[in-house]
Design a protein around this motif. Structure first.
Motif, PDB file in Angstrom:
ATOM      1  N   ILE A  94      64.427  -4.032  27.057  1.00  0.00           N
ATOM      2  CA  ILE A  94      65.777  -4.079  27.637  1.00  0.00           C
ATOM      3  C   ILE A  94      66.800  -3.632  26.604  1.00  0.00           C
ATOM      4  CG2 ILE A  94      67.576  -5.651  28.459  1.00  0.00           C
ATOM      5  CD1 ILE A  94      65.313  -7.256  29.827  1.00  0.00           C
ATOM      6  N   ASN A  95      66.677  -4.126  25.383  1.00  0.00           N
ATOM      7  CA  ASN A  95      67.619  -3.727  24.330  1.00  0.00           C
ATOM      8  C   ASN A  95      67.550  -2.236  24.037  1.00  0.00           C
ATOM      9  OD1 ASN A  95      68.613  -6.308  24.017  1.00  0.00           O
ATOM     10  ND2 ASN A  95      67.290  -6.791  22.290  1.00  0.00           N
ATOM     11  N   ASP A  96      66.364  -1.648  24.151  1.00  0.00           N
ATOM     12  CA  ASP A  96      66.199  -0.225  23.850  1.00  0.00           C
ATOM     13  C   ASP A  96      66.730   0.676  24.954  1.00  0.00           C
ATOM     14  OD1 ASP A  96      65.057  -0.762  21.422  1.00  0.00           O
ATOM     15  OD2 ASP A  96      62.990  -0.400  22.075  1.00  0.00           O
ATOM     16  N   TYR A  97      66.588   0.270  26.218  1.00  0.00           N
ATOM     17  CA  TYR A  97      66.860   1.193  27.306  1.00  0.00           C
ATOM     18  C   TYR A  97      68.067   0.851  28.176  1.00  0.00           C
ATOM     19  CZ  TYR A  97      62.502   3.397  26.106  1.00  0.00           C
ATOM     20  OH  TYR A  97      61.506   4.048  25.420  1.00  0.00           O
ATOM     21  N   ALA A  98      68.579  -0.353  28.113  1.00  0.00           N
ATOM     22  CA  ALA A  98      69.769  -0.712  28.902  1.00  0.00           C
ATOM     23  C   ALA A  98      70.999  -0.460  28.028  1.00  0.00           C
ATOM     24  CB  ALA A  98      69.700  -2.166  29.354  1.00  0.00           C
ATOM     25  N   TYR A  99      71.689   0.633  28.320  1.00  0.00           N
ATOM     26  CA  TYR A  99      72.818   1.044  27.476  1.00  0.00           C
ATOM     27  C   TYR A  99      74.113   0.312  27.817  1.00  0.00           C
ATOM     28  CZ  TYR A  99      69.688   4.735  26.009  1.00  0.00           C
ATOM     29  OH  TYR A  99      68.612   5.417  25.511  1.00  0.00           O
ATOM     30  N   ARG A 104      72.682  -4.911  30.401  1.00  0.00           N
ATOM     31  CA  ARG A 104      71.767  -5.477  29.411  1.00  0.00           C
ATOM     32  C   ARG A 104      71.814  -6.998  29.462  1.00  0.00           C
ATOM     33  NH1 ARG A 104      73.792  -3.822  24.478  1.00  0.00           N
ATOM     34  NH2 ARG A 104      72.919  -1.774  24.880  1.00  0.00           N
ATOM     35  N   ARG A 105      73.008  -7.533  29.535  1.00  0.00           N
ATOM     36  CA  ARG A 105      73.171  -8.993  29.563  1.00  0.00           C
ATOM     37  C   ARG A 105      72.562  -9.596  30.829  1.00  0.00           C
ATOM     38  NH1 ARG A 105      72.771 -12.292  25.983  1.00  0.00           N
ATOM     39  NH2 ARG A 105      73.920 -14.192  26.215  1.00  0.00           N
ATOM     40  N   LEU A 111      65.581 -12.238  32.719  1.00  0.00           N
ATOM     41  CA  LEU A 111      64.332 -12.425  31.980  1.00  0.00           C
ATOM     42  C   LEU A 111      64.217 -13.850  31.459  1.00  0.00           C
ATOM     43  CD1 LEU A 111      61.761 -11.230  30.686  1.00  0.00           C
ATOM     44  CD2 LEU A 111      63.194 -10.583  28.740  1.00  0.00           C
ATOM     45  N   LEU A 112      65.283 -14.361  30.887  1.00  0.00           N
ATOM     46  CA  LEU A 112      65.276 -15.736  30.380  1.00  0.00           C
ATOM     47  C   LEU A 112      65.025 -16.724  31.514  1.00  0.00           C
ATOM     48  CD1 LEU A 112      65.744 -17.776  28.078  1.00  0.00           C
ATOM     49  CD2 LEU A 112      68.170 -17.716  28.677  1.00  0.00           C
TER      50      LEU A 112
END
Length: 149
Positions: A94-99, A104-105, A111-112
């Protein structure tokens, strides 16, 4: 010739003061990966090789395993380590691909939430499993449960 010192960037100063969560996530992935290999191969050996193979895995087999506290702890460790390991990997993706920061949040919160729900439900199943509940309809109970319950 004069020597001047260049002040460290603010990000480096902040990194020295705070906990580096990315580093600890990286370390967790390596350690949990090694432990998971042992847990998974042990799980596969007990379920597929040591007994009568996959044909012997049924409700009674699971009930017999979970009657032993060793397997309850083993399966709990397997559940927790695998779920958190997978969630940490998804967090990295998510950190790599959600710009977009909002997207992202939202993905991280989803996910959490799903990880916490699955950990709670899985742990409840392992620790509250009772193959022969008292007062249940005898026609619904497995054959190995005594008729006198």
């Amino acid at each position: 010739m004069t020597t001047e010192t260049v002040e460290a960037p603010r990000s480096a100063q902040k990194a020295r003061r705070s906990t580096n969560l990315e580093k600890w996530g990286w370390i967790y992935m390596r350690v949990s990966g090694v432990v998971l290999v042992v847990l998974i191969f042990g799980h596969l050996f007990v379920n597929l090789v040591a007994g009568e193979g996959v044909s012997a895995i049924d409700f009674a087999f699971v009930a017999g395993k979970w009657a032993d506290p060793f397997y309850v702890v083993w399966d709990t460790l397997l559940l927790w380590l695998a779920l958190i390991h997978g969630a940490n990997g998804m967090r990295t993706i998510i950190n790599d691909y959600a710009y977009r920061p909002l997207l992202r949040r939202l993905l991280q919160l989803a996910l959490l939430g799903s990880t916490v729900v699955l950990l709670i439900l899985g742990t409840l199943v392992i620790y509250t499993f009772d193959p022969c509940p008292v007062g249940a309809d005898p026609s619904l109970l497995p054959s190995f449960c005594g008729a006198g319950q």
